[in-house]
Design a protein around this motif. Structure first.
Motif, mmCIF file in Angstrom:
data_model
loop_
_atom_site.group_PDB
_atom_site.id
_atom_site.type_symbol
_atom_site.label_atom_id
_atom_site.label_comp_id
_atom_site.label_asym_id
_atom_site.label_seq_id
_atom_site.Cartn_x
_atom_site.Cartn_y
_atom_site.Cartn_z
ATOM 1 N N UNK A 76 0.483 -1.255 0.506
ATOM 2 C CA UNK A 76 -0.011 -0.007 0.505
ATOM 3 C C UNK A 76 1.162 1.442 -0.145
ATOM 4 N N UNK A 77 2.278 1.288 -0.996
ATOM 5 C CA UNK A 77 2.894 2.752 -1.464
ATOM 6 C C UNK A 77 1.649 3.332 -1.581
ATOM 7 N N UNK A 78 1.899 4.130 -1.312
ATOM 8 C CA UNK A 78 0.986 5.584 -2.014
ATOM 9 C C UNK A 78 1.970 6.255 -2.678
ATOM 10 N N UNK A 79 0.833 6.032 -3.982
ATOM 11 C CA UNK A 79 1.607 7.172 -5.060
ATOM 12 C C UNK A 79 1.467 8.400 -4.954
ATOM 13 N N UNK A 80 0.422 9.028 -4.529
ATOM 14 C CA UNK A 80 0.902 10.513 -3.867
ATOM 15 C C UNK A 80 2.299 10.647 -3.194
ATOM 16 N N UNK A 81 2.548 9.705 -1.803
ATOM 17 C CA UNK A 81 3.600 10.437 -1.114
ATOM 18 C C UNK A 81 4.896 9.838 -2.207
ATOM 19 N N UNK A 82 5.200 8.619 -3.060
ATOM 20 C CA UNK A 82 6.527 8.794 -4.206
ATOM 21 C C UNK A 82 6.097 9.681 -4.956
ATOM 22 N N UNK A 83 4.995 9.927 -5.570
ATOM 23 C CA UNK A 83 4.947 11.671 -6.480
ATOM 24 C C UNK A 83 5.770 12.319 -6.224
ATOM 25 N N UNK A 84 5.533 12.548 -4.606
ATOM 26 C CA UNK A 84 6.208 14.409 -4.113
ATOM 27 C C UNK A 84 7.037 13.728 -3.663
ATOM 28 N N UNK A 85 7.777 12.726 -3.262
ATOM 29 C CA UNK A 85 9.178 12.321 -2.650
ATOM 30 C C UNK A 85 10.213 12.585 -4.342
ATOM 31 N N UNK A 86 9.620 11.839 -5.284
ATOM 32 C CA UNK A 86 10.398 12.295 -6.715
ATOM 33 C C UNK A 86 10.363 13.732 -7.015
ATOM 34 N N UNK A 87 9.898 14.142 -6.934
ATOM 35 C CA UNK A 87 9.711 15.518 -7.018
ATOM 36 C C UNK A 87 10.366 16.184 -6.204
ATOM 37 N N UNK A 88 10.336 16.212 -4.727
ATOM 38 C CA UNK A 88 11.251 17.407 -4.204
ATOM 39 C C UNK A 88 12.648 16.780 -4.208
ATOM 40 N N UNK A 89 12.557 15.235 -4.349
ATOM 41 C CA UNK A 89 14.382 14.900 -4.566
ATOM 42 C C UNK A 89 14.674 16.114 -6.226
ATOM 43 N N UNK A 90 13.685 15.665 -7.084
ATOM 44 C CA UNK A 90 13.994 16.495 -8.675
ATOM 45 C C UNK A 90 13.997 18.635 -8.346
ATOM 46 N N UNK A 91 13.372 18.651 -7.753
ATOM 47 C CA UNK A 91 13.280 19.845 -6.984
ATOM 48 C C UNK A 91 14.048 21.073 -5.952
ATOM 49 N N UNK A 92 14.543 19.903 -5.542
ATOM 50 C CA UNK A 92 15.279 20.962 -4.087
ATOM 51 C C UNK A 92 16.275 19.758 -3.694
ATOM 52 N N UNK A 93 16.471 19.102 -3.694
ATOM 53 C CA UNK A 93 17.537 17.948 -3.154
ATOM 54 C C UNK A 93 18.472 17.451 -3.728
ATOM 55 N N UNK A 94 18.760 17.051 -4.818
ATOM 56 C CA UNK A 94 19.126 16.141 -5.629
ATOM 57 C C UNK A 94 20.309 17.229 -6.518
ATOM 58 N N UNK A 95 21.627 17.118 -5.450
ATOM 59 C CA UNK A 95 22.321 18.123 -6.254
ATOM 60 C C UNK A 95 23.069 17.829 -7.670
ATOM 61 N N UNK A 96 23.116 16.589 -7.327
ATOM 62 C CA UNK A 96 23.256 15.617 -9.079
ATOM 63 C C UNK A 96 22.373 15.913 -10.587
ATOM 64 N N UNK A 97 21.704 15.730 -9.896
ATOM 65 C CA UNK A 97 20.567 16.583 -10.468
ATOM 66 C C UNK A 97 20.502 17.522 -11.624
ATOM 67 N N UNK A 98 20.486 18.218 -10.125
ATOM 68 C CA UNK A 98 20.025 20.130 -10.153
ATOM 69 C C UNK A 98 21.624 20.676 -11.182
ATOM 70 N N UNK A 99 22.705 20.493 -11.028
ATOM 71 C CA UNK A 99 23.719 20.616 -11.119
ATOM 72 C C UNK A 99 23.480 20.105 -13.037
ATOM 73 N N UNK A 100 23.282 19.025 -13.654
ATOM 74 C CA UNK A 100 22.954 18.522 -14.685
ATOM 75 C C UNK A 100 21.782 19.658 -15.390
ATOM 76 N N UNK A 101 20.514 19.036 -14.648
ATOM 77 C CA UNK A 101 19.666 19.962 -14.982
ATOM 78 C C UNK A 101 19.592 21.681 -15.694
ATOM 79 N N UNK A 102 21.397 22.045 -15.981
ATOM 80 C CA UNK A 102 21.109 22.924 -16.359
ATOM 81 C C UNK A 102 21.573 22.969 -18.177
ATOM 82 N N UNK A 103 21.759 22.145 -18.401
ATOM 83 C CA UNK A 103 22.203 21.480 -20.010
ATOM 84 C C UNK A 103 21.826 19.939 -20.317
ATOM 85 N N UNK A 104 20.530 19.302 -19.445
ATOM 86 C CA UNK A 104 20.104 18.405 -19.715
ATOM 87 C C UNK A 104 18.404 18.570 -19.404
ATOM 88 N N UNK A 105 18.190 17.945 -20.672
ATOM 89 C CA UNK A 105 16.457 18.113 -19.973
ATOM 90 C C UNK A 105 16.577 16.231 -19.154
#
Length: 137
Positions: A95-124
């Motif tokens: 019973x993992x909540x899809x809403x909780x997973x979506x929020x976790x992925x979104x927070x990582x993408x937009x706020x926490x993952x320094x590697x992705x956030x650094x690369x996001x400047x030049x990579x889609x």
């Protein structure tokens, strides 16, 4: 932060982190280890996964596994940089909540993952996710 990379032989190198961890790289066709670009791709996945797991734990989600499937496209000509990366998260549990997973992925993408956030400047970079119910035994 500091690191050192030392040539071993052929196209094989050993990277040593400031925390004294070793990683083997292969810069050519020897296939002795992952290439530097494969390591970058796996680093995006690991960085984001750390965030997603941490956020799901804080949300008290009952998961038994979290995996991220990484797909990347590279430029055709040198330098063969990444042009697109997709991180597809699969959370398995009871019973993992899809809403909780979506929020976790979104927070990582937009706020926490320094590697992705650094690369996001030049990579889609895109993200997707799915919840898989644990199999009842």
């Amino acid at each position: 932060m500091q690191a050192n990379v030392k040539w071993v032989e052929g196209n094989t190198f050993i990277g040593r982190s400031n925390s004294n961890h070793n990683v083997v790289f292969d810069g050519g066709s020897d296939s002795a280890a992952p290439s530097p670009m494969e390591m970058v791709l796996m680093s995006i996945g690991c960085c984001s996964s750390v965030d997603v797991v941490s956020i799901l734990k804080k949300a008290k989600q009952d998961f038994s596994n979290v995996e991220v499937q990484l797909t990347a496209e590279r430029a055709e000509t040198a330098p063969r940089v990444f042009t697109k990366v997709n991180l597809h998260f699969v959370a398995t549990g009871n019973n993992v909540s899809e809403k909780h997973l979506a929020r976790a992925v979104s927070l990582s993408a937009e706020k926490y993952c320094s590697v992705a956030l650094m690369l996001d400047k030049t990579v889609k970079i895109t993200h997707s996710h799915e919840v898989v119910q644990d199999q009842v035994k």
